[in-house]
Each structure stands twice: as C-alpha cells, then as structure tokens.
Design a protein around this motif. Structure first.
Motif, PDB file in Angstrom:
ATOM      1  N   ASP A 168      24.182  55.472  68.828  1.00 38.67           N
ATOM      2  CA  ASP A 168      23.946  55.857  67.442  1.00 38.67           C
ATOM      3  C   ASP A 168      23.012  54.884  66.735  1.00 38.67           C
ATOM      4  OD1 ASP A 168      25.586  53.686  67.355  1.00 38.67           O
ATOM      5  OD2 ASP A 168      26.934  54.492  65.819  1.00 38.67           O
ATOM      6  N   SER A 169      22.242  54.082  67.483  1.00 40.16           N
ATOM      7  CA  SER A 169      21.365  53.086  66.854  1.00 40.16           C
ATOM      8  C   SER A 169      20.303  53.745  65.987  1.00 40.16           C
ATOM      9  CB  SER A 169      20.705  52.216  67.929  1.00 40.16           C
ATOM     10  OG  SER A 169      21.665  51.503  68.679  1.00 40.16           O
ATOM     11  N   HIS A 170      19.606  54.737  66.542  1.00 45.31           N
ATOM     12  CA  HIS A 170      18.574  55.411  65.752  1.00 45.31           C
ATOM     13  C   HIS A 170      19.201  56.190  64.592  1.00 45.31           C
ATOM     14  CE1 HIS A 170      16.179  54.629  69.419  1.00 45.31           C
ATOM     15  NE2 HIS A 170      15.140  54.711  68.621  1.00 45.31           N
ATOM     16  N   TYR A 171      20.359  56.758  64.804  1.00 44.78           N
ATOM     17  CA  TYR A 171      21.027  57.491  63.725  1.00 44.78           C
ATOM     18  C   TYR A 171      21.399  56.553  62.587  1.00 44.78           C
ATOM     19  CZ  TYR A 171      24.799  59.931  61.284  1.00 44.78           C
ATOM     20  OH  TYR A 171      25.602  60.485  60.319  1.00 44.78           O
ATOM     21  N   LEU A 172      21.965  55.376  62.911  1.00 49.34           N
ATOM     22  CA  LEU A 172      22.316  54.418  61.854  1.00 49.34           C
ATOM     23  C   LEU A 172      21.074  53.905  61.140  1.00 49.34           C
ATOM     24  CD1 LEU A 172      25.179  52.292  63.483  1.00 49.34           C
ATOM     25  CD2 LEU A 172      25.348  53.883  61.565  1.00 49.34           C
ATOM     26  N   ALA A 173      19.980  53.682  61.890  1.00 43.43           N
ATOM     27  CA  ALA A 173      18.751  53.243  61.235  1.00 43.43           C
ATOM     28  C   ALA A 173      18.245  54.301  60.266  1.00 43.43           C
ATOM     29  CB  ALA A 173      17.692  52.942  62.296  1.00 43.43           C
ATOM     30  N   LEU A 216      17.578  47.975  65.803  1.00 45.43           N
ATOM     31  CA  LEU A 216      17.081  48.986  64.863  1.00 45.43           C
ATOM     32  C   LEU A 216      17.811  48.921  63.531  1.00 45.43           C
ATOM     33  CD1 LEU A 216      16.727  52.003  67.313  1.00 45.43           C
ATOM     34  CD2 LEU A 216      14.877  50.755  66.213  1.00 45.43           C
ATOM     35  N   VAL A 217      19.082  48.580  63.565  1.00 45.89           N
ATOM     36  CA  VAL A 217      19.830  48.475  62.308  1.00 45.89           C
ATOM     37  C   VAL A 217      19.277  47.341  61.455  1.00 45.89           C
ATOM     38  CG1 VAL A 217      22.104  47.964  61.340  1.00 45.89           C
ATOM     39  CG2 VAL A 217      21.917  49.496  63.302  1.00 45.89           C
ATOM     40  N   THR A 218      18.958  46.218  62.077  1.00 42.02           N
ATOM     41  CA  THR A 218      18.389  45.099  61.322  1.00 42.02           C
ATOM     42  C   THR A 218      17.030  45.462  60.762  1.00 42.02           C
ATOM     43  OG1 THR A 218      19.587  43.508  62.687  1.00 42.02           O
ATOM     44  CG2 THR A 218      17.664  42.699  61.495  1.00 42.02           C
ATOM     45  N   GLN A 219      16.212  46.144  61.548  1.00 40.56           N
ATOM     46  CA  GLN A 219      14.892  46.531  61.048  1.00 40.56           C
ATOM     47  C   GLN A 219      15.014  47.429  59.819  1.00 40.56           C
ATOM     48  OE1 GLN A 219      12.056  47.860  64.065  1.00 40.56           O
ATOM     49  NE2 GLN A 219      13.302  46.917  65.676  1.00 40.56           N
ATOM     50  N   ALA A 220      15.890  48.426  59.905  1.00 45.53           N
ATOM     51  CA  ALA A 220      16.081  49.305  58.750  1.00 45.53           C
ATOM     52  C   ALA A 220      16.707  48.556  57.574  1.00 45.53           C
ATOM     53  CB  ALA A 220      16.951  50.493  59.153  1.00 45.53           C
ATOM     54  N   GLY A 221      17.620  47.615  57.861  1.00 39.58           N
ATOM     55  CA  GLY A 221      18.236  46.846  56.782  1.00 39.58           C
ATOM     56  C   GLY A 221      17.233  45.976  56.053  1.00 39.58           C
TER      57      GLY A 221
END
Length: 1506
Positions: free
Chosen positions: A770-775, A813-818
């Motif tokens: 779910d990495s891309h989904y969370l991003a 990916l979560v950090t990048q989106a964050g």
C-alpha cells in the motif's frame, strides 16, 4: 558530421584494444592499443581524447606491416587540460565576470573536443608502402594510470564492492581510456579486464559490451582473473560500458540478467519481460544485431544503454507485491532493448538526424507496449502524448533542422515517435503498403548487411526508403511535420440536413496543414461509416452523404432514450448487446435512481431530441489518431452520451465539455460499471470535479462521495483487482480537488473522509503493498488541508513519516509525499517556515529521490539569499556531494528557486505600465524589468554573492559542465556584467608534462616561437610552467614573427628569386587536386606572413611542390616534365651540395627523437623517424655517414645563397668548378591553376606511378636549363562543319544525356584542371576573377544539372564552351590550352549523340521499365490489352475509333521492342492517343476517370525521367 571527422583529424580508428587492471579502491592501470589508418599524407600529430586525470606513463608507436615493418618506439606526446584555473589579474575575476567565464568555458570545451592528448607521428610514420594504395596503419600504445578513489567523476564510479561506467554526458568515456570520444568514430573492440578473483568472499564478475571470449586465471597472479570481451561490430566508445562486482547471473536464452546477490529474486522478476520483448522485436523488425543482451542492476546507477549491455539502477527492482513499479520497470528495460537495433547499432548520420533514430526506437517500443498492455492502454497513452506534444510545440524549432549544432532532445523524444505514428497511418491509408511495418525491417536489414553506410541513418535515406515501399511523394509530409514546427488546431461544426440526408461539416484549421482527415459517422442503425476529407484549405464545407434510410421512432425523454429502442432491437439479435455490457442494473429501480439523484433530460432537451428525424448516433473526428493536432468539436450532450455508451474506443471526446446533471449521472454510471476500460472510468471520475457548481446543484461532490462509499467505503484494502485499485486512487485525488465555490476551500466532509482513511488504513489482509496508495492519500490530504484553515492533519502526517522511518515503505514513498505536503502547508501559512525538517532529509546517506525532494522543498521555503548558512550549505553540496546527480539537481534548482520566488511575489517587480509595441518588444521589456528587479533584490546580499563567486570560480576546474552552466545562470540573474579587459603583458605558458622518447646528451635550441630540444633523462623532474613578462621590445618584421633568423630570411629570398627564373617553376604542383597544395607563390606568401621559422621549413615546401607534381601527373606529361626540370635545377644549385634531392629522404637507422613543446592549442612538431628492423646485409655493412645529414645539406644550400649576398667567397666542397650563373628568363604570365584535391586513397594509388627520385652525383659541369620556348600565337580550333547547333540549340533540356556527356568529359585525363572552380587564393592566381567575369567548371555544371537550372540544351552547351573559352582567355597558348583543345575535341565528338532526336539505348531501357510499371499499376486495367469489340459487346468501337489509331500498352510495348520509335516523343504521342481514344469513345465514367489518372501518372513519371 559523421563524414567530416576523419578528414579533419587526418586518420580513422580501425580497432582498439584496452587492457584494464581494476582495483575497487578506485585505481585503474591500463594500456590502450589504438590502430589508426592515416588519411592525410601530411599528418604529423594524432589528437586523441583523454581526461586530464589520466597519468600517462608512456606512448609507443609501431607499424607492424608485412612489408617494411616499423618496430615499437617511444613517441613524443603532450597531455593538456583546457580547463586551467582562472588567471589572477587586475581587475580581478569576480561574479560580474560571468560573460568572460562563459566564453572561457566554451573555448575550453572547443579545445577539449579537438583532443587533449597530442602524439607526434612525424619522421616517417605516415608512409605509403610499395604496392599499396593506402597509407600504412599505425599502432599506438598508451600506458596510463587512473586514480579516482571515492571522488565523484562523470564516466566511472567506484564503490566498496563494485565499479561501473556511466555515460551521462557526451565526453564521459575519455575518463577510463584514451580514445576518439566521438559518436561517429566507430571501430571494433577488444576488452581485457584484470580483477580480483573474489570480492567480499564472492566470485568477481565483469560484464562488458561485446561477447565474452574467455575467463582465465591470471598467469602471474593466482588471486586475479582475466575476462576477455570482443566487440566485432564497429561501435563508438560512447556505446562501450562495463561493470565489475560480485554479480549473480540469471540467463534466459539470449537475455542475461546480472545483479548483486541480495537483489537476485527481484532482478529475475524484473527481467522476465525482456525475453518476450526480444522475441517481438526480432519477429517484427529483424534479427537482433548482437550475440546477447545483458542487463546489470547496480545501486544508484543512471540508466546507461550501450552495445549489448544496459546498466540500470536497482530502484527499478521491486518485490512482487508492488503494482506501479512493475509497469515502469518493464517500460524502461524494453526501451533499452529496442535501442540496440536503432540508437546503438544504427546511429544518426548528423546531429539533425537524431529525431529519426530516437523516434524509431520509441516507436517500436510503443508497439511492444501495445502488445504488453493492450490496445486500449496504447491508444489512451497515444492520445495523452498527442495532447502533451501540442502543448509543447509552441515556439519550438522543428525536430529536424539541417546543419544545426544544438537540439532539444526532450522535445524531439516527445514529438518524433508521434510523427512516425501518423506517417505509418499516412502510408497505410494509401493502400499501397502496410505502413512502416515494411520500411523499418528494410532499414534494419540494410544495417545488418552493411548496405547502410557506416550504419548511420539520415532523414533523406529514411524518406527514400518510405518512397520506395509506398511509391508516394512524402515531400509535403516532411515539410509540415519534420522540417516544420507547430501543430494545427481544428474547429469543426456539424449540421444534419434532413432534406438531402447529408451531414454538413465546416472544417476550419490554423495553421494550414495539408492531408486527409477521417470522419467516422455512427448512423442510427449503429453502423459506422468513414469519410475521408481532403484538407487543402484553411476553411471548407464538406457534405457527407448518409447511408441509412429509416423513419424516426418516438422516444421518451429519459436519459439515453433516443437509442434505447435501438439497443433493444440489437439485444434481440445478439445474446449480449452493447447496452447489456455497459448497463448498471441497480439503476433500473426508481428508488435507487432517486437515491443516486440520477438526472433526466429537461423538457426542452427532450423536445429537441424528439424533433430530430433520421439523425446519427455520434460523430468521431480523427478516430485513428492520424493527426498531431487539437480538435474543437462540440456536439449536443445526447450525441456524446451515445458515444460514451456505444463506442468501445477509449480515445473519446473530452468529458468536461458538457456541464449538465444528466451527463454527470452518466459519468457516475461509467465509474460504477466495471466493464468499461479502467482508463475511461478514471477519466470519468476526474471529470466529475467540474460538476461541483450551483448550476449542477453540486452534483459532483455528491456523486464522488457516493461513488467512493459504494465501491470502497471503510473496508480493508484489497488491491487484487488492478482496475479498481487505480480507480480508487483517482477518486481520492478527485475528492481533494473539490472546492466550495463561495469560500474556495475544501468541504469539511472531504477533509474528514481523507483523514479517516489515513487513520484506519488496514493492509493486513491485502497481498499487495500500500506504499503508493498511502503516498496518494497523503498527497490528497495535503491538497485538501492546504486549501483550508484546518490544521488537524498535522499529527497524523507526522506519525506517518515517523512510521516510515521505522518501517520504510517502498522507496520511502510515504516520506516523499509527506515532505511535499509539509511544504504545501508552509506555503499556505499553516506551519512555521522552519527548514530543519527538510535539512535533515537532505543529508548524505538518505535515499537520493528523498534528498532531491527535500532540497526542492528547502529552496522553496528559503530561496537563495534568504539564509547565508543554507546558501553556503547548498553550494557546498554542489561542490562535494557524493552523488553527481544530486550535485547537478541542486545547482539547477538554485536558479529555478530564484524564479519561483519571483513567481510567488517574494520579489517585487515594477509593472510595465501602458506601453505600445509588438509582442516580442513587450516581452523583452518585461524581461528587462524582471532582471532589474532580481539584481536589485540581491544587491545588498554581498555574503551570498561572495559564496557564489567562490563556487563559480572553483567550478571552472572541479565541476562538470552541467554544474558550471547552472552556476553561471544564477550569476547572470543576480548580477550585472563587466567588460572583459584586454589582454595584458603577463603571459603564462602552460608546459605540459611529456615523456621523452630516447635520452641523448646533445642539445639543440632554435631561437623561434617553438623551442625544440632533446628531452632530458627520464629521472629528471618535469619543467615548471614558464612565466614570461614582456617588456618593450623592438619591432619584428612580419616575415620573422616565428623567429626566422636574418641569415635564413636573406637566403630564402635569394632562393625564391632564382627559382622564379626557371620557366618550369610555373607548373609543378599547381593543380587543385593535391591534399596539401604548394607552389612558389604560396611559399612567398608564407614567407611574407611569417610562417617559416627556419630554412628547413622552406626546403620542405620545395620538396612538396615536386612530390605533388609527380604524384598527380603521368610520366611523360608536360606537367611531369616541368617537375623534372624544376627538380634538376634545385638539386644542381649550388653544385657543392649534390645530395640535396627533393624526394623524401630515407629514414636513418638510429633516430634522434625530439620532444616538442608548444602551447596546448598547437600541434606537436615532428618527431624523429621510427626505426626499421635491419636486414642481415644491412647489419654487416654500415651506411655512409653522408646520408644522415639532410638538415646540414639544406643549411649548406641556403648558406651559400647567404654567402653570395654578404660577399663571402664560398668554400667549394669538391674540386669541380662552380656552376655558371643562370641568366634570368623573362617571365610569362603564370599559370594560375593548381591540382585539384583528391582523396588520400587516390593519391596513394597514384604515388607509386611516379618514378623514385634517387639522389645522383652532379655532373662535373652542370648545364643551365634551356630557355623557355616562345609563346605560340593563339588560334582557337574550329568545330567540325557537320556539328549540330550547340549554343543556339533550342531542344528541351535532357538531364540524362547531359549527365552522360559531363561524365564522359570528366573521365578524360585532360579534364583534371576543369573539374572544380578556380580558387584565386588557394591556386595562387589573385587576378583570375578580374579577368574572368563568368567562371565555370564541370563541377558547377553538374550542380546546375541537379538543380534543374537549364531549360534548353543550348544553355547547357554555353556553359561547357565557357569552360574552354575561359581557359584560353586567362592562360597563354601552351600546355594548358592544349588540354582544353583536346577536351573540346571530345566534346565535339559527343555533342551530336547528346542532341540527337533518336532514342538512346539507356532511354529505351528507361521507357521499357516505365511501360512495365504502367502495366502493373491498378489504374491501367482498361489499357493493358487491345480492345476486343466482340468480347466487350461494343461492335461499334472501330466505327468511332479507326482501327489504325487503336492503341494499348501491350501494343506500345511491342513497338518499342521492335524499335519502331525513333524518339521518346513518338512513344508519348501513342500513349496520349490511347488515352484520348478512351475519352472519345466513353465520354464519361470510370474508364475516362482511369484515363485521366493514368495520364497524370504518366506525365509525372516522364517528368522524373527528364
């Protein structure tokens, strides 16, 4: 570009062998063996590309030929670094000196392109072997050492357990080996790698371009192993790469996957598609050009494609549960494989042909993606790419600009595959071919069979191949889409005319592009009918006939009511109709429809639908995407809904055009129905955002919330259905884009929904990541909350980023989106502008994509100049970061951040006010105001400017080109420029470190600009740079600017005067065919210009005059005899120097090599001749010492001339009497024609014909040369009495006959003086153009023939006779005019054949070929055989058409075979009679139409023949 390189360098590279001893500590010990073929006999210096980081130990030359081999000999060389530190001067170089720094950068890059390593090959290395037609090859061996360590350089990277090459710039290959770093210099390769046997207890593996030959243990070191690769297909060094490491191998047929041990499972999954791609490309387009294809996955490596090898980053690897990355990985790897056919094996002919090579690779790659992902995905991407290209193609140059020196590669990559796509459709629509599917395999086959010259593809060759396959004229297409720019915009309106049962289309286009436009009308019975519109005007009305006749049926006013009855009828015939496939059964219930707020048509719309009689369902404009254009075509909403429900194609019209609740309901149903292609569902979800208006009762908000709740709700994640997964992410993104029209903020329920989704995310039962989904979810939260005053999401976002640090998501990916969400909230004023969070993520050691995002966020929060500490940190990153990609990104981001601060209003700009002028002038004024505002903003920030200045000055020698130009851009934006001062008196001469060839105690210094000396012992330290301070000196004559001594100057002047007195001196070496032409006038000009540094230079030019004469004239010719007279006079004057021959001297057995020191921009002076292996007889018998004193003989010759001037009695060298003085002969007008330049191969072939000039002992009393004969009075030869009219001939021009005549004249040996235009400067005849007002030569005539300059044969004859008349006018009667007379006699002999009315044999063959092609054309069906009145039922045929006038193609062919036509005109008359018979008998109809088409075709083909 591809052809000029070898001629400019003077040699071609045939083969290169590289032996590398690689140590992973960052050290390479190498030896490069380059085999070159000289192409210029005057080649004295070989320039190679080599990085200044290479520590060259020795350079050795050898020429291992079968006949007279030359043994390996140390050579003189010089390695320079064009990027020297900027000088210290007054005023000092600072930030305002950016124009000077940019100029120095371009200058240094130009020197770098010429080659940093200069190797002397003078002294006999460039030689022509006996019996050979080309110069002997030279083998250069270079021993060097490269020490990089862990420093960041472009070209090679060393890590703890692996090393690999990179190719991110055009000059990166020279870092690891000396080479010719040019894309168009291709050769075969041998690559030997010596590496440790094990790396970290794992076996070391070397993966390289080419084919692995063997892997053996080192014969002297058992702890090392040798890998040998062979590349038999000529390849540029820019397409050669290698990697060293403890790689594991996964082999699948010809696909070899290499990776580090920990990445094996993921690498196997990632490379599984390559076998399918290889099979597709090989089947569709031809054999794979190499033995195998290797892909190496290496951490932090850029994507590098080379011959049979692709080095790709491990970021492409992914576990099986990651969805998005699987698509990206397969796209990247399959593109690397496609580039092996075109891009590596086939390269562009010139830089302007890059579009066709890149475009073909991307085009065939897109065809594989269509096979891999399906046709719907392919068409969706194609439509998206077309829209993107149309947006980009505004103010851009064409994708092909012949002669260009710079190209926009990203734009070319975006447009060129689309141009090829529409060309494929264009060819297929003609019906004569299968499109590019027949053209591309032919091109690849030509490259595979060596029919494609150098495997270089040009635009002209490509269109010629298309023309051969399709027989279509593609000049208009090329002018519009390849050589032209911009994309057209169509505005189309439709009107159904009930009375005529036609659809009237009005098509308006800007700008005008010609072509055929397909319009597909889906009529009321559901059948599609296509109509092709011929677009040749900017605006035109087209009436399209209707094919279905039926009466209207009354329909209700509910949604889609106008085609429900039709769908019911279709459902009765088909078990599963289109209506059933795209229906949503729950909406058949009225309660469910009310719950979903399904809208129906209004009474007004229902009345409009009921009022239609016999209408169509929908219209598709350009359904096959054959135009690179935009279409503005708005239909009524119910037409569009019919298309959405009934058309299977995804490339439908824009979903955002119809803002009505009925359309919104239909879009919601599209999202719900899973039978729709997932891309259509995603577009429908995005389109619902536009329906969030009061006119639509905010139906968009309601439907998006309802759709998400219906499809997904708060249930645990389940991504097993990929279409539903992508639709889910699209719905989340669309929800975040909704805004309250009154407050421009997001709706509270949306913010609450998104936040709850993040908090309750449950992926425990989901088999996919779910990495891309969370991003996507975090990005949506950032978009929603940054547009409101709500900051309740801060804690949840911080927890998500903290969790990602502890349990990293895929690629963080979560950090990048964050980080991006954090930046949005700072810019929205919801968070404090504190850069600490971003600074923590910019530190070295983090994942590079995360670092890059953090740097971007940091620069947006704190633009350059706001914080001195951050600015210094960023500049330090640019200089010292461990990642070259991060360095370049930060350097470019500095200037972009300054412009961004201007865009968001942090920098105040003065408004321009009310001004008048055109758009360009207004834009220029606006730009000036922006620059002024920026410089004013940064004026008080001296500390930042000082830090930038330090980085810019240091980057001149340390950084790569991208970083340097990025910093220069920042300097140009924030500071004004200062004028570069004129050069001062302080000159610094950089003395390159050279390796001496052989030590010798003797020293000789020539007082000239270049100092020649024999090098010291090898142990002597290198000389330090010499710094000269010039003071006031006396004025030096121009002829002595290179240090020519006064005595030598006087001697040369006397020698020139004596040599000018020889009548034969006007002839030797005076033709423009010589590679290095020379004559006495040129020698005098060189003396006057100061180009001689000693008398030996002058003597060398005299030798060159005679050698040119012997090389390019046959023995016994007048020119050859003149050369002998000239040589005898020079050899016999003075008699005391009998051994001074003008032929090349024999190389002495023991050379005296010299080291030549010159500034880096100059070539290395000649070195001593190479040693040759001595025969046994030569070893026993020593050579006379007199043959080793060539320089002394020259000195003695010119020295005696000096003695004669100074009145000193010369001491005779022999008891013979001195020669008698030669009385000067009165000079005649000099012949101002020099030999033409011929290729070296021809020169080499002609050279052996010249007699070997062997030095002879002079006679006891040399005789003076005979006086020149008296001039013969001029008498023009008379033409034959029966010669047909020449200049007065009015026959229409026949290009084939004219070319044949010019070819006959040019092949004659006497035509050598008339093949090329006379150059007054080169040929030494400055008054030529004053006397000859209308110059002409055979080369110019040939150019005029190709350019269709002539209209009549008389004009053609005038130019030929003008060549002879000019020769007689400028030259006195003699040998030259005799050549013109003889050649004119050939012209008179051939002229009657040229203008004869009879058909020649070649013309007969051409006409026969044309008739055969006409018989094969479909349009000739009615004219192939004679008309049979009985069989065809037309007994009155011969009553209308006389039997003797009947003609057909078979009859015409038989008459041509039996030679019944004396001219082509008679045959043309018979063809016209045949067509006119058809018109007379038939009047009108298909036969007459075919006759008109065939007549037009015949005229076109005959025009091409002429």
């Amino acid at each position: 570009m591809a052809d000029d390189g070898p001629l400019q360098r003077g040699f071609t590279l045939q083969h290169q062998r590289v032996v590398l001893d690689v140590e992973l500590s960052g050290v390479i010990k190498g030896s490069a063996y380059l085999t070159i073929d000289p192409r210029n006999p005057s080649l004295r210096t070989v320039h190679l590309h080599a990085s200044h980081l290479l520590d060259i130990h020795q350079v050795t030359l050898a020429s291992p030929t079968n006949v007279n081999p030359l043994l390996p000999t140390p050579a003189s060389y010089a390695l320079t670094n064009p990027f020297q530190p900027l000088p210290t001067r007054e005023p000092p170089i600072d930030l305002r000196s950016h124009p000077e720094i940019k100029r120095k950068t371009w200058s240094a890059m130009s020197e770098q392109d010429e080659g940093e390593l200069a190797i002397s090959v003078s002294g006999g290395w460039v030689r022509l072997l006996e019996g050979e037609t080309r110069l002997a090859p030279i083998e250069i061996r270079i021993d060097y050492r490269l020490v990089v360590g862990r420093d960041v350089v472009d070209g090679i990277v060393f890590q703890d357990d692996h090393a690999f090459t990179t190719s991110t710039t055009y000059d990166s290959a020279r870092i690891w080996t000396p080479c010719v770093d040019n894309l168009w210099e291709r050769c075969t390769w041998e690559l030997d790698f010596i590496v440790p046997k094990t790396i970290h207890d794992a076996a070391a593996v070397v993966v390289s371009s080419g084919e692995l030959q063997e892997q053996v243990t080192h014969p002297h070191n058992p702890n090392k192993v040798i890998f040998s690769y062979l590349q038999t297909i000529p390849t540029s060094v820019q397409h050669v790469a290698f990697a060293v490491g403890p790689f594991q191998l996964y082999a699948l047929d010809r696909i070899l996957i290499f990776c580090l041990p920990e990445d094996y499972d993921e690498a196997v999954a990632a490379g599984s598609t390559l076998h399918k791609a290889l099979s597709f490309f090989s089947t569709e387009f031809g054999t794979y050009p190499y033995q195998d294809f290797k892909a190496v996955f290496i951490p932090d490596a850029p994507v590098t494609t080379s011959a049979a090898l692709a080095i790709v980053p491990t970021t492409l690897l992914h576990p099986p549960n990651v969805i998005e990355q699987a698509i990206t990985t397969r796209e990247t790897l399959s593109l690397c494989l496609a580039q092996q056919w075109v891009g590596i094996n086939i390269i562009p002919r010139t830089l302007s042909d890059t579009w066709i090579v890149n475009g073909l690779a991307l085009y065939i790659h897109s065809l594989f993606l269509r096979l891999l992902f399906g046709n719907n995905e392919y068409r969706f991407r194609l439509r998206r790419d077309i829209e993107r290209c149309v947006r980009l193609d505004i103010g851009k140059d064409p994708i092909c600009v012949p002669g260009t020196l710079a190209i926009d590669t990203p734009f070319i990559n975006a447009k060129s595959p689309l141009v090829l796509h529409i060309l494929d459709k264009h060819l297929a629509k003609a019906g004569t071919s299968l499109g590019l599917s027949r053209v591309i395999p032919r091109i690849f086959l030509a490259a595979f069979s060596d029919e494609l010259s150098g495997n270089t593809l040009s635009t002209q060759y490509f269109f010629r191949a298309c023309r051969k396959v399709s027989s279509m004229d593609l000049s208009t297409f090329a002018d519009q889409w390849v050589y032209g720019s911009r994309c057209p915009h169509f505005r189309i309106t439709s009107n159904f005319i009930r009375k005529k049962f036609t659809v009237e289309l009005n098509v308006t286009q800007t700008p005008l592009f010609e072509g055929s436009l397909t319009v597909r009308i889906h009529e009321a019975d559901g059948a599609p009918f296509e109509h092709v519109l011929d677009i040749k005007q900017s605006s035109k009305n087209f009436n399209l006939p209707f094919n279905t006749k039926y009466k209207r049926t009354r329909r209700s006013g509910r949604i889609a009511a106008r085609f429900n009855q039709l769908q019911e009828d279709l459902a009765a015939d088909e078990p599963e109709s289109m209506a059933e496939v795209f229906a949503y059964p729950p909406w058949d219930d009225d309660e469910v429809r009310a719950e979903w707020r399904v809208a129906d048509w209004s009474d007004e719309n229902a009345t409009a639908m009921l009022g239609e009689v016999g209408g169509y369902e929908w219209i598709r404009i350009d359904p096959e995407l054959e135009w690179l254009a935009t279409f503005e075509f708005v239909e009524k909403p119910w037409y569009w809904i019919s298309q959405l429900q009934g058309d299977r194609d995804v490339a439908i019209q824009n979903m955002r055009l119809y803002a009505t609740p009925v359309v919104a309901s239909e879009l919601a149903k599209t999202v719900l129905v899973k039978n729709y292609f997932y891309r259509v569902r995603m577009e429908a979800a995005r389109a619902l955002v536009t329906y969030n208006t009061s006119e639509c009762d905010y139906i968009g908000l309601f439907l998006l919330l309802k759709l998400f709740d219906e499809l997904y709700g708060s249930r645990p994640n389940d991504f097993s259905s990929f279409p539903d997964y992508f639709v889910r992410k699209t719905l989340i993104t669309a929800l975040a884009e909704l805004r309250d029209p009154t407050t421009r903020t997001t709706w509270p329920q949306i913010r609450e929904l998104l936040l709850n989704l993040l908090r309750s995310n449950d992926n425990t039962t989901n088999q996919y990541s779910d990495s891309h989904y969370l991003a996507t979810l975090i990005t949506a939260i950032g978009n929603a909350f940054s547009a409101s005053d709500d900051d309740s999401a801060r804690g949840d976002l911080d927890r998500a980023m903290t969790m990602d640090r502890l349990v990293p998501s895929y690629h963080n990916l979560v950090t990048q989106a964050g980080l991006q969400t954090h930046l949005k909230m700072i810019l929205a004023g919801q968070r404090t502008n504190d850069p600490k969070l971003f600074l923590a993520y910019t530190r070295d050691g983090n994942f590079n994509p995360v670092r890059i995002i953090a740097f971007d966020c940091l620069l947006l929060c704190r633009p350059p100049g706001r914080s001195l500490a951050i600015a210094r940190y960023l500049l330090d990153v640019v200089r010292t970061d461990s990642s070259l990609g991060v360095r370049r990104h930060v350097a470019k981001a500095l200037s972009e951040a300054i412009l961004m601060s201007l865009a968001i209003g942090e920098v105040f700009t003065q408004p321009p006010g009310v001004v008048e002028g055109d758009e360009a002038e207004l834009a220029e004024r606006q730009n000036l105001l922006i620059v002024k505002a920026l410089r004013k903003e940064f004026a008080p920030r001296a500390d930042f400017k000082q830090s930038l200045q330090t980085s810019l000055i240091s980057s001149f020698t340390d950084a790569d080109h991208d970083v340097r130009f990025a910093l220069l851009k920042v300097a140009e934006m924030i500071t004004s420029s200062q004028v570069e001062p004129l050069p001062g008196n302080l000159i610094t001469i950089q003395t390159p470190v050279e390796t001496p060839s052989l030590p010798t105690p003797r020293i000789r210094i020539s007082m000239g600009d270049a100092k020649e000396y024999f090098p010291p012992m090898a142990s002597a330290p290198p000389p330090a740079p010499v710094k000269l301070t010039l003071s006031a000196t006396k004025k030096v004559p121009k002829s002595q600017t290179k240090g020519l001594p006064d005595s030598d100057l006087a001697a040369i002047n006397v020698a020139l005067a004596k040599l000018h007195s020889v009548p034969a001196s006007r002839r030797p070496g005076a033709r423009p065919c010589c590679r290095v032409p020379m004559d006495l006038s040129t020698a005098a000009a060189k003396l006057e210009s100061g180009m001689y540094s000693s008398r030996q230079d002058f003597a060398a030019d005299m030798r060159l005059i005679v050698s040119n004469c012997y090389a390019y004239n046959k023995k016994g010719d007048p020119m050859y005899k003149a050369g002998q007279v000239f040589e005898a006079f020079f050899n016999n004057t003075p008699p005391s120097i009998p051994a001074l021959a003008l032929t090349p001297a024999v190389a002495p057995p023991r050379p005296q090599p010299k080291l030549i020191i010159r500034p880096p921009s100059e070539s290395v002076p000649p070195m001593a001749p190479p040693p040759v292996p001595l025969r046994k007889a030569e070893k026993e018998k020593p050579k006379p010492p007199a043959k080793r004193k060539s320089h002394g003989e020259v000195d003695a010759f010119l020295g005696e001339e000096l003695d004669a001037i100074e009145g000193i009695q010369p001491r005779p060298s022999s008891p013979e009497k001195p020669p008698k003085k030669v009385k000067p002969v009165s000079e005649k007008p000099a012949i101002k024609i020099q030999p033409p330049v011929v290729p070296p191969a021809k020169a080499a072939a002609a050279a052996p014909k010249a007699p070997a000039a062997t030095p002879k002992a002079p006679a006891a009393t040399p005789k003076a040369p005979a006086p020149a004969p008296a001039p013969v009075p001029f008498a023009r030869p008379r033409p034959p009495s029966d010669l047909p009219p020449s200049v007065q001939n009015t026959m229409s021009f026949k290009s084939r006959r004219a070319k044949a005549l010019i070819a006959t004249l040019s092949k004659d040996a006497r035509a050598i003086l008339f093949l090329h235009p006379v150059d007054p400067i080169r040929d030494g005849c400055p008054t030529y153009l004053d006397e000859i007002k209308e110059p002409m030569d055979f080369g110019t005539i040939s150019t005029r023939i190709d350019g269709k300059h002539y209209k009549t044969m008389g004009q053609f004859a005038y130019d030929i006779e003008l060549v002879f008349n000019n020769c007689r006018q400028f030259n006195p009667s003699g040998d030259i005019t005799a050549l013109a007379d003889g050649l004119e006699a050939v012209y008179w002999k051939e002229w009657p054949k040229t203008v004869s009315l009879k058909m020649t044999g070649d013309e007969k063959k051409a006409m026969m070929s044309l008739i055969n092609r006409a018989l094969k054309e479909p349009i000739s069906l009615f004219f192939r055989e004679a008309v049979d009145p009985v069989a065809l039922g037309i007994p009155q045929y011969f009553d209308i058409i006389p039997k003797e006038d009947a003609r057909d193609l078979s009859l015409i062919k038989n008459k041509l075979n039996s030679s019944q036509y004396s001219s082509m005109h008679q045959l043309d008359e018979d063809v016209e009679l045949m067509l006119e018979n058809a018109r007379i008998f038939n009047g009108e109809g298909p036969v007459v139409d075919a006759a008109n088409v065939l007549g037009k075709w015949w005229i076109e083909q005959r025009g091409k023949m002429e």
